[in-house]
Design a protein around this motif. Structure first.
Motif, PDB file in Angstrom:
ATOM      1  N   SER A 268       0.848  -1.195   0.000  1.00 17.33           N
ATOM      2  CA  SER A 268       0.000   0.000   0.000  1.00 17.33           C
ATOM      3  C   SER A 268       0.877   1.237   0.000  1.00 17.33           C
ATOM      4  O   SER A 268       2.053   1.189   0.375  1.00 17.33           O
ATOM      5  CB  SER A 268      -0.929   0.017   1.217  1.00 17.33           C
ATOM      6  N   VAL A 269       0.278   2.367  -0.434  1.00 14.50           N
ATOM      7  CA  VAL A 269       0.960   3.663  -0.434  1.00 14.50           C
ATOM      8  C   VAL A 269       0.016   4.684   0.195  1.00 14.50           C
ATOM      9  O   VAL A 269      -1.146   4.805  -0.216  1.00 14.50           O
ATOM     10  CB  VAL A 269       1.342   4.107  -1.860  1.00 14.50           C
ATOM     11  N   GLN A 270       0.504   5.403   1.198  1.00 10.56           N
ATOM     12  CA  GLN A 270      -0.286   6.444   1.860  1.00 10.56           C
ATOM     13  C   GLN A 270       0.133   7.808   1.323  1.00 10.56           C
ATOM     14  O   GLN A 270       1.321   8.117   1.259  1.00 10.56           O
ATOM     15  CB  GLN A 270      -0.101   6.386   3.373  1.00 10.56           C
ATOM     16  N   TRP A 271      -0.888   8.622   0.956  1.00 11.01           N
ATOM     17  CA  TRP A 271      -0.661   9.945   0.383  1.00 11.01           C
ATOM     18  C   TRP A 271      -1.155  11.012   1.350  1.00 11.01           C
ATOM     19  O   TRP A 271      -2.174  10.833   2.025  1.00 11.01           O
ATOM     20  CB  TRP A 271      -1.412  10.096  -0.936  1.00 11.01           C
ATOM     21  N   THR A 272      -0.398  12.130   1.405  1.00 12.54           N
ATOM     22  CA  THR A 272      -0.838  13.308   2.160  1.00 12.54           C
ATOM     23  C   THR A 272      -0.780  14.518   1.246  1.00 12.54           C
ATOM     24  O   THR A 272      -0.047  14.523   0.248  1.00 12.54           O
ATOM     25  CB  THR A 272       0.035  13.557   3.400  1.00 12.54           C
ATOM     26  N   LYS A 273      -1.553  15.546   1.590  1.00 16.18           N
ATOM     27  CA  LYS A 273      -1.521  16.823   0.871  1.00 16.18           C
ATOM     28  C   LYS A 273      -1.458  17.938   1.894  1.00 16.18           C
ATOM     29  O   LYS A 273      -2.336  18.056   2.752  1.00 16.18           O
ATOM     30  CB  LYS A 273      -2.752  17.005  -0.011  1.00 16.18           C
ATOM     31  N   ASP A 274      -0.376  18.707   1.814  1.00 18.63           N
ATOM     32  CA  ASP A 274      -0.147  19.817   2.750  1.00 18.63           C
ATOM     33  C   ASP A 274      -0.238  19.347   4.196  1.00 18.63           C
ATOM     34  O   ASP A 274      -0.832  20.001   5.074  1.00 18.63           O
ATOM     35  CB  ASP A 274      -1.146  20.946   2.486  1.00 18.63           C
ATOM     36  N   THR A 277      -3.763  13.749   5.709  1.00 18.12           N
ATOM     37  CA  THR A 277      -3.989  12.497   4.996  1.00 18.12           C
ATOM     38  C   THR A 277      -4.911  12.745   3.813  1.00 18.12           C
ATOM     39  O   THR A 277      -5.963  13.384   3.933  1.00 18.12           O
ATOM     40  CB  THR A 277      -4.592  11.452   5.934  1.00 18.12           C
ATOM     41  N   TRP A 278      -4.496  12.212   2.652  1.00 24.99           N
ATOM     42  CA  TRP A 278      -5.253  12.467   1.427  1.00 24.99           C
ATOM     43  C   TRP A 278      -5.858  11.171   0.889  1.00 24.99           C
ATOM     44  O   TRP A 278      -7.064  11.022   0.810  1.00 24.99           O
ATOM     45  CB  TRP A 278      -4.341  13.111   0.375  1.00 24.99           C
ATOM     46  N   ARG A 279      -5.023  10.184   0.543  1.00 27.13           N
ATOM     47  CA  ARG A 279      -5.521   8.933   0.000  1.00 27.13           C
ATOM     48  C   ARG A 279      -4.588   7.784   0.383  1.00 27.13           C
ATOM     49  O   ARG A 279      -3.437   7.989   0.760  1.00 27.13           O
ATOM     50  CB  ARG A 279      -5.627   8.983  -1.534  1.00 27.13           C
ATOM     51  N   THR A 280      -5.120   6.545   0.260  1.00 29.33           N
ATOM     52  CA  THR A 280      -4.327   5.322   0.376  1.00 29.33           C
ATOM     53  C   THR A 280      -4.601   4.479  -0.862  1.00 29.33           C
ATOM     54  O   THR A 280      -5.761   4.220  -1.197  1.00 29.33           O
ATOM     55  CB  THR A 280      -4.681   4.531   1.639  1.00 29.33           C
ATOM     56  N   LEU A 298       1.754  20.698  -1.621  1.00 34.36           N
ATOM     57  CA  LEU A 298       2.842  19.746  -1.415  1.00 34.36           C
ATOM     58  C   LEU A 298       2.244  18.390  -1.066  1.00 34.36           C
ATOM     59  O   LEU A 298       1.518  18.251  -0.075  1.00 34.36           O
ATOM     60  CB  LEU A 298       3.774  20.227  -0.299  1.00 34.36           C
ATOM     61  N   TYR A 299       2.543  17.400  -1.862  1.00 33.92           N
ATOM     62  CA  TYR A 299       2.052  16.049  -1.647  1.00 33.92           C
ATOM     63  C   TYR A 299       3.216  15.174  -1.169  1.00 33.92           C
ATOM     64  O   TYR A 299       4.371  15.377  -1.576  1.00 33.92           O
ATOM     65  CB  TYR A 299       1.484  15.455  -2.934  1.00 33.92           C
ATOM     66  N   THR A 300       2.899  14.203  -0.310  1.00 30.42           N
ATOM     67  CA  THR A 300       3.883  13.207   0.096  1.00 30.42           C
ATOM     68  C   THR A 300       3.282  11.823  -0.086  1.00 30.42           C
ATOM     69  O   THR A 300       2.058  11.645  -0.046  1.00 30.42           O
ATOM     70  CB  THR A 300       4.328  13.374   1.559  1.00 30.42           C
TER      71      THR A 300
END
Length: 723
Positions: A268-274, A277-280, A298-300
């Motif tokens: 799995s990959v976890q995404w954040t925005k600024d 938490t944004w998406r998985t 800024l996304y991570t």
């Protein structure tokens, strides 16, 4: 003589005594007697030559004491026992008190395991006996006792391999290799330790994964090889060190990629925005559809596998907005000489733009253009520029100054007219508030001639003017002078060349050596050689030269329909000449005409030959006639019949076109006719093929066809005619 010091003594009766005799004393010795009476010496008297031989006990020089010699099975072995001594020692070899060799060489045609053991070299002479013992053993190539095992460890763990090999002799050398790269204990990674058959890795990392190979060798092939694979398990790692940036237009689409790799693969990959938490996702990709300013930020992303979370990857997303002016400057600003002017220009967009001014391609870094105490040189075109790296926006501002000299034209257009003239169009600059007039000045680059027009006061609505330089192949600086009551302004419109066209080459020829040649063109600097097939096709360039000839790599196939070779002349920057063509099809046509004429002539020869033979069958020809018959017309070579003789053969002679050439020989009776017909055919070919002024040399295939045709016609004319 120093070697005899203290070892020689006189003996009775003129004898000599040697003490401590050694091998170096061996030599020939002679007594020499010289008598002396009253100080006068007599001639020397020589005694008998005596040879001294010193015996020495045997000494074994090779092999060395206790030496162990290894030999491969089924190989030939020779071991030489090298000895010294006087007299020369007798040498034998023994094994277990049994003689195995009666000379100094111990030899085995095919060595085997049964030959293993101790062997003694014995050396004997009258002074004694010595011996030397060696051991002879069967060599064994290296073999693996215990194979290396593939290993899987977590990153940071230690790895140890032992390359277990046995061999005889046991002086085994080891080599460790990783992915085709030899690991040297002197210069490898500090965390990799190599010593003989041991390999140790401390704190193994991802890059240590791969195949490791151990090679063992003891000098007796084959070398033994063992391999093992190191599988490193590690958390997801970023494959790109820098921050990725995605720039897309408003309402655009983009796929963000989390550039990571892991072993085992991430689940799995976890995404954040600024920071939120944004998406998985189950993959390393996520899509943005119909991008809006809300997607800026800024996304991570962080991948997870069985070992846990890995590196955090940063991604910047920028959704651009079109540039626009919030404060747009006017297109025209008019001020008085000596006054000040302030022009403001601002804009917006995303990313936020930078704003600056351009004046004659010089940047003025300011949003506010301020000019004080304006002079005539300040007039002209200014540009306000908005730029953000994705787009750029311009706004032109013309600054007009009154009560001063006219300004240079803001726009101009120059084009060629004919081969020596220019058409000039321009948009007059601001007149300074007074009527202005114009004059064109041309300054040729290669001469000192200055070409000037009359002053123009009435300007048409289209502003087109024609100037004929009357100088072909010339380059000019083109100036526009504009004046009013306040003075004259000199404006450089640019440097231009006339559009003179170079003359085309002439007298193009192609010879059998593939050489294309042509007459020189006076104005040309270079020439281009090209060819095409068919008038509707473009030319294909094959070479460029500054000479008046060019050798083709291979002779074109002149039988191709529509093939044309072209040459054109160049002189930069002027207009190239047209191609002058060498059409091989024309020559082909002439060649065909020549072939047709030859065939027609041969047919005529056949008819005349038939007629002549028919007459000979009915007319009694007297060969003994003293007046020879002379045949002379445009089809036949001149020749003279020989006198008749009673023998089976007749001698003959003929005079060809060269009076110095005489051919003699003997023929049967019909040989005269054969000579006649051959000469007739030759004459036709010479007259209509070789000496024809309209003849153009045909290609090799046509020449072969003509030669074959000539042979066939000669044979046809020699056949007897049945009446």
């Amino acid at each position: 003589m120093s070697s005899f010091l203290g070892r020689l003594a006189r003996a009775p009766d003129l004898g000599i005594t040697f003490h401590a005799v050694n091998e170096q004393d061996s030599a020939n010795y002679q007594c020499v007697l010289i008598r002396s009476t009253d100080g006068i010496q007599t001639f020397p008297e020589f005694g008998t030559v005596i040879k001294l031989v010193v015996f020495s006990p045997p000494e074994i020089l090779h092999p060395s004491l206790g030496q162990i010699i290894f030999a491969k099975e089924k190989t030939e072995i020779k071991i030489n026992c090298e000895v010294d001594g006087k007299p020369k020692p007798h040498v034998i070899w023994t094994k277990r008190n049994q003689i195995v060799s009666l000379n100094s060489t111990l030899q085995f045609a095919q060595f085997s395991k049964a030959s293993d053991g101790q062997y003694i070299c014995h050396a004997t002479n009258p002074e004694g006996t010595v011996n030397r013992t060696i051991k002879l053993l069967t060599a064994e190539s290296p073999r693996i006792k215990e194979k290396l095992v593939n290993t899987t460890v977590v990153e940071g763990s230690s790895v140890h391999w032992h390359c277990s090999v046995e061999a005889l002799p046991t002086n085994i050398t080891y080599k460790w290799i990783k992915d085709d790269q030899v690991l040297d204990f002197k210069d490898t990674d500090p965390k990799i330790h190599v010593y003989k058959n041991e390999l140790h890795i401390t704190s193994a990392k991802k890059e240590d994964s791969g195949w490791y190979t151990c090679e063992a060798d003891n000098g007796f092939p084959p070398t033994v090889v063992d391999r093992a694979f190191l599988n490193l398990l590690y958390r997801p790692k970023a494959t790109h060190a820098k921050i990725r940036e995605y720039i897309l237009p408003l309402n655009g689409n983009v796929t963000l990629v989390c550039e990571v790799e892991a072993n085992p693969h991430f689940h799995s990959v976890q995404w954040t925005k600024d920071g939120r938490t944004w998406r998985t996702t189950s993959t390393n990709e996520v899509a943005i559809i119909n991008a809006s300013p809300a997607h800026n930020g800024l996304y991570t992303c962080q991948g997870f596998n069985l070992l846990g979370g890995g590196d955090v990857v940063e991604i910047v997303v920028t959704v651009t907005e079109p540039l626009a002016f919030s404060k747009k400057p006017p297109p025209t600003v008019i001020v008085e000489l000596g006054e000040s002017a302030e022009i403001e220009c601002e804009g917006f967009g995303y990313p936020s733009p930078v704003q600056y001014w351009l004046r004659n391609n010089i940047r003025i870094s300011s949003t506010f253009l301020e000019l004080k105490n304006i002079t005539a040189s300040d007039g002209g075109l200014y540009q306000c520029v908005l730029a953000n790296g994705n787009d750029i926006l311009y706004q032109d501002v013309d600054l007009f100054i009154r009560n001063t000299t006219p300004q240079c034209p803001s726009k101009s257009q120059i084009s060629c007219q004919g081969e020596t003239g220019f058409n000039i169009s321009f948009q007059p600059g601001f007149d300074g508030g007074y009527p202005q007039s114009f004059k064109f000045v041309l300054m040729p680059m290669e001469t000192k001639i200055v070409i000037e027009s009359e002053w123009i006061t009435e300007i048409g609505s289209d502003y087109w003017y024609f100037i004929d330089t009357k100088l072909p192949f010339s380059i000019h600086e083109l100036w526009l002078y504009t004046k009013n009551v306040k003075g004259t302004m000199e404006c450089l419109l640019g440097t231009y060349h006339v559009c003179t066209k170079v003359m085309s080459p002439s007298l193009i020829e192609l010879n059998s050596q593939n050489l294309v040649s042509w007459a020189a063109v006076k104005e040309a600097d270079n020439y281009v050689v090209a060819f095409r097939i068919g008038e509707e096709n473009e030319f294909f360039e094959v070479g460029k030269t500054n000479e008046t000839e060019f050798r083709l790599r291979q002779l074109p196939n002149t039988t191709v329909s529509g093939l044309a070779i072209g040459v054109k002349a160049l002189r930069k920057p002027f207009i190239d000449s047209d191609y002058t063509l060498y059409k091989t099809s024309n020559n082909e046509g002439k060649n065909r005409i020549s072939i047709i004429l030859v065939i027609f002539s041969i047919l005529l020869v056949c008819i005349l030959t038939y007629f002549c033979r028919t007459r000979r069958n009915h007319i009694d020809i007297k060969l003994s006639d003293p007046d020879p018959t002379i045949v002379d017309n445009e089809y036949f070579s001149t020749f003279q019949r020989p006198p008749a003789v009673d023998s089976q053969y007749s001698s003959w002679r003929t005079v060809g076109s060269d009076e110095n050439t005489i051919i003699e020989g003997q023929f049967e009776h019909h040989g005269i006719e054969e000579f006649e017909h051959t000469s007739m055919v030759n004459e036709i070919f010479r007259k209509y093929y070789m000496h024809n002024p309209e003849y153009n040399k045909v290609n090799l295939i046509d020449e072969l066809r003509l030669a074959k045709l000539k042979q066939e016609m000669c044979e046809a004319t020699l056949q007897p005619i049945q009446m």
